[in-house]
Design a protein around this motif. Structure first.
Motif, short mmCIF file in Angstrom:
data_model
loop_
_atom_site.label_atom_id
_atom_site.label_comp_id
_atom_site.label_asym_id
_atom_site.label_seq_id
_atom_site.Cartn_x
_atom_site.Cartn_y
_atom_site.Cartn_z
N VAL A 237 0.53 -1.73 -0.14
CA VAL A 237 0.19 0.21 0.08
C VAL A 237 1.04 1.54 0.44
O VAL A 237 0.41 1.96 -0.74
N VAL A 238 1.67 1.30 1.07
CA VAL A 238 2.95 2.71 1.13
C VAL A 238 3.33 2.86 -0.32
O VAL A 238 3.34 4.17 -1.08
N GLN A 239 4.36 1.53 -0.42
CA GLN A 239 4.88 1.56 -2.27
C GLN A 239 4.00 2.38 -3.73
O GLN A 239 4.01 2.67 -4.10
N ALA A 240 2.58 1.82 -3.41
CA ALA A 240 1.39 2.30 -3.95
C ALA A 240 1.04 3.39 -4.74
O ALA A 240 1.09 4.33 -4.94
N VAL A 241 1.22 4.23 -2.68
CA VAL A 241 1.06 5.34 -3.12
C VAL A 241 2.06 6.05 -3.76
O VAL A 241 1.79 7.72 -3.88
N ARG A 242 3.45 6.13 -3.03
CA ARG A 242 4.33 6.95 -3.54
C ARG A 242 4.45 7.15 -4.98
O ARG A 242 4.58 7.63 -5.52
N SER A 243 4.49 5.58 -5.58
CA SER A 243 4.98 5.52 -6.57
C SER A 243 3.86 6.41 -7.94
O SER A 243 3.73 6.72 -9.08
N ASN A 244 2.37 6.56 -7.43
CA ASN A 244 0.97 6.77 -8.11
C ASN A 244 0.90 8.94 -7.57
O ASN A 244 0.61 9.15 -8.31
N ASN A 245 2.17 9.13 -6.52
CA ASN A 245 2.40 10.24 -6.67
C ASN A 245 3.25 10.84 -6.89
O ASN A 245 4.45 11.38 -6.25
N ASN A 246 3.66 11.04 -8.28
CA ASN A 246 4.46 11.20 -8.60
C ASN A 246 4.63 11.73 -10.28
O ASN A 246 3.69 10.54 -11.35
N GLU A 247 4.90 12.39 -11.01
CA GLU A 247 6.05 12.45 -12.40
C GLU A 247 6.81 11.89 -13.03
O GLU A 247 7.96 11.57 -12.25
N VAL A 248 6.30 11.26 -14.19
CA VAL A 248 7.16 10.56 -14.48
C VAL A 248 7.93 11.47 -16.19
O VAL A 248 7.15 12.03 -17.08
N GLY A 267 0.64 13.79 -12.55
CA GLY A 267 0.85 13.06 -12.25
C GLY A 267 0.32 12.85 -10.04
O GLY A 267 1.20 11.56 -9.19
N TYR A 268 0.84 13.52 -9.81
CA TYR A 268 0.49 14.27 -8.33
C TYR A 268 -0.78 14.42 -8.21
O TYR A 268 -1.94 14.01 -8.85
N ILE A 269 -1.62 13.80 -6.66
CA ILE A 269 -1.81 13.35 -6.22
C ILE A 269 -2.89 14.88 -6.02
O ILE A 269 -2.16 16.10 -5.74
N GLN A 270 -4.30 15.48 -6.71
CA GLN A 270 -4.70 16.47 -6.67
C GLN A 270 -5.88 16.51 -5.41
O GLN A 270 -6.33 17.90 -5.03
N ASP A 271 -6.45 15.68 -5.03
CA ASP A 271 -8.01 15.17 -4.29
C ASP A 271 -7.60 14.11 -3.48
O ASP A 271 -6.78 13.26 -3.73
N ILE A 272 -8.95 13.63 -2.32
CA ILE A 272 -8.94 12.42 -2.02
C ILE A 272 -9.59 11.60 -2.81
O ILE A 272 -9.12 10.30 -2.72
N ASP A 274 -8.12 11.17 -6.01
CA ASP A 274 -7.16 10.55 -6.68
C ASP A 274 -6.14 9.72 -5.85
O ASP A 274 -6.10 8.81 -6.48
N LEU A 275 -6.11 9.95 -4.20
CA LEU A 275 -5.18 8.72 -3.61
C LEU A 275 -6.51 7.30 -3.29
O LEU A 275 -5.99 6.57 -3.28
N GLU A 276 -7.73 7.54 -2.89
CA GLU A 276 -8.82 6.50 -2.96
C GLU A 276 -8.56 5.72 -4.01
O GLU A 276 -8.86 4.61 -4.41
N ASN A 277 -8.63 6.09 -5.49
CA ASN A 277 -8.57 5.20 -6.59
C ASN A 277 -7.14 5.05 -6.97
O ASN A 277 -7.11 4.10 -8.16
N ILE A 278 -6.07 4.63 -5.91
CA ILE A 278 -5.34 4.06 -6.55
C ILE A 278 -5.04 2.71 -6.37
O ILE A 278 -5.88 2.33 -5.06
N SER A 279 -4.44 1.81 -7.98
CA SER A 279 -4.72 0.89 -7.91
C SER A 279 -3.49 -0.40 -6.85
O SER A 279 -2.79 0.10 -7.26
N LEU A 280 -3.88 -1.00 -6.17
CA LEU A 280 -2.79 -1.70 -5.04
C LEU A 280 -2.66 -2.89 -5.79
O LEU A 280 -1.93 -3.59 -6.38
N LYS A 281 -3.90 -3.91 -6.34
CA LYS A 281 -3.40 -5.01 -7.87
C LYS A 281 -4.71 -5.28 -8.52
O LYS A 281 -6.14 -4.54 -8.65
N THR A 282 -4.79 -6.17 -8.77
CA THR A 282 -6.17 -6.77 -10.37
C THR A 282 -6.07 -8.11 -9.44
O THR A 282 -4.49 -9.32 -9.97
N GLU A 283 -8.11 -8.27 -9.53
CA GLU A 283 -8.24 -9.60 -9.33
C GLU A 283 -9.25 -9.87 -10.35
O GLU A 283 -9.96 -9.24 -10.72
#
Length: 463
Positions: A237-248, A267-272, A274-283
């Motif tokens: 979870v920590v890694q997913a949040v960090r990697s999705n709050n960054n510009e490439v 690429g940066y988180i703008q509001d709640i 954006d943070l809630e919709n970060i994907s952790l895995k796919t099933e």
């Protein structure tokens, strides 16, 4: 000297002394010889002496105008503070892994008297105290050089920093923001991202330390049961949040003789959301998002205390820290002017409220000492006139007072001493000493002159 011949002398050398050379030591005889030569030179070059005195007076008056003014003398130690933050760790862990390595490595610096360390929850303070004759900026450079090596001994991600180049009496002005109806988090945001940056540009200001309110942050509260259900670990979870709050970064390529620059946006988180919709895995082609395993909300950073103003509730503001060796009165004046400019850009209804201003104490202290100096000069002058009852002798002594006081400010500026209660009081106390020697020497001269007149009269009678 012939009978009836007048004896005259002028400032500053009008003294005729009589010594018993036989009773003096060799050093005393040398001093007597030097004094006699100085008096003889001064009497023969009166114009030169007066020009030197006028030059000292002019230089002294200029020094008075340029002297640094403060209410109290700066008696703080010549120290550099090293601050290290490692939030969430207990004081014992901070002591063992941060404070101790820093203290042991900073002890070998040249010119260091001693090193003190203090550990508390999530923070470490190391005070490196240098000898008083060491320049403060030289000391800061030595500490920075040593920190480059000492940082390798600290835990990963822990970066020590040195404090502002201020002193223990550098807190010259405190202010708060008056913002009726505005949230404390919004007030702190205005202070941190607008007011602070503007006031830090004022010459002589080392730092603007913010206090009060809430520092906004996103808080992710994870449900361990949901993590277990989806088979996701906390580091994921920590890694997913960090990697999705960054510009490439992108690149540049050419097509049809035209260059195109590829970049990412958003690429940066703008509001709640954006943070809630970060994907952790796919099933089964269905993404598991942060909102599926945690609750996301906007909160304030954990606080260890609050700032209450006059019992009327919490307030947000800042502390103006003056840079080492600056003129406190001038810095405060410049900060107030800057506040007027900054106030035009504040939201409607928001304004500054100064809760501590050292300029009031400075002005009152300097005004009190100034009045005392003037009163003493007048009283001493009257006493000299009444005591000697000879206007030429009185003037030659009284004129020494302003010259000596003005010359004192030359030395104050040369040694970097501010005009404060202590230094000005010392000058006031010295006024009596300034005129004492002049009165004694004048009386001594009159005594020897009267004896000489008596001898001449006796010789005239005998002849």
């Amino acid at each position: 000297m012939h009978p009836g011949e007048r004896l005259e002398w002028s400032f500053p050398c009008m003294i005729v002394l009589s010594f018993h050379k036989a009773s003096l030591s060799p050093i005393g005889i040398i001093k007597e010889y030097m004094i006699e030569k100085l008096i003889d030179f001064s009497l023969k070059n009166r114009l030169l002496v007066l020009l030197v005195a006028a030059g000292l007076l002019g230089w002294g008056l200029y020094s008075v105008r340029t002297s640094k003014v403060d209410a109290i003398p700066d008696l703080s130690e010549n120290q550099v503070i090293v601050f290290t933050e490692w939030m969430g760790r207990s004081p014992q862990i901070i002591e063992d892994q941060v404070t101790y390595p820093l203290v042991t490595n900073l002890q070998g610096l040249p010119g260091v008297k001693y090193v003190r360390g203090s550990s508390m929850f999530g923070m470490s303070f190391v005070y490196v105290v240098f000898e008083d004759d060491k320049d403060v900026y030289w000391a800061r450079e030595r500490v920075l050089e040593k920190l480059n090596y000492a940082s390798r001994l600290l835990p990963e991600g822990v970066l020590p920093t040195i404090g502002p180049d201020g002193t223990g009496v550098g807190h010259i002005l405190w202010y708060t923001l008056e913002a009726p109806g505005m949230d404390l988090g919004e007030q702190r945001a205005i202070q941190d991202w607008y007011v602070k940056f503007a006031l830090q540009n004022v010459e002589g200001v080392a730092e603007i330390a913010s206090f009060g309110g809430y520092q906004k942050q996103y808080e992710v509260t994870i449900d361990p049961n949901k993590l277990s259900y989806y088979g996701i670990s906390l580091p994921q979870v920590v890694q997913a949040v960090r990697s999705n709050n960054n510009e490439v970064g992108g690149r540049k390529f050419e097509m049809s003789d035209i260059g195109y620059i590829i970049k990412t946006d958003g690429g940066y988180i703008q509001d709640i959301d954006d943070l809630e919709n970060i994907s952790l895995k796919t099933e089964n082609a269905t993404p598991v998002r942060v909102k599926d395993v945690a609750t996301v909300q906007m909160t304030g950073e954990s606080r260890l205390g609050i700032f209450d103003l006059n019992g009327e509730g919490e307030a947000v503001g800042g502390i103006v820290v003056m840079r080492y060796g600056e003129n406190a009165a001038e810095v405060i004046e410049h900060v107030k002017k800057k506040m007027t400019e900054v106030g035009r850009g504040l939201p409607e209804g928001v304004k500054f409220n100064i809760v501590y201003d050292r300029s009031g104490l400075i002005n009152e202290s300097i005004s009190s000492i100034k009045n005392t100096l003037i009163e003493e000069m007048i009283v001493v002058s009257l006493v000299v006139i009444v005591f000697l009852f000879h206007w030429r002798s009185a003037v030659s002594i009284i004129v020494q007072i302003p010259i000596t006081i003005a010359a004192s400010f030359i030395l104050l500026n040369a040694f970097g001493i501010t005009s404060n209660i202590m230094s000005l009081t010392g000058i006031a106390l010295a006024i009596g000493v300034i005129v004492d020697n002049g009165i004694i020497m004048a009386e001594n001269s009159y005594k020897h002159l009267s004896e000489r007149y008596a001898e001449l009269n006796e010789e005239r009678k005998n002849s």
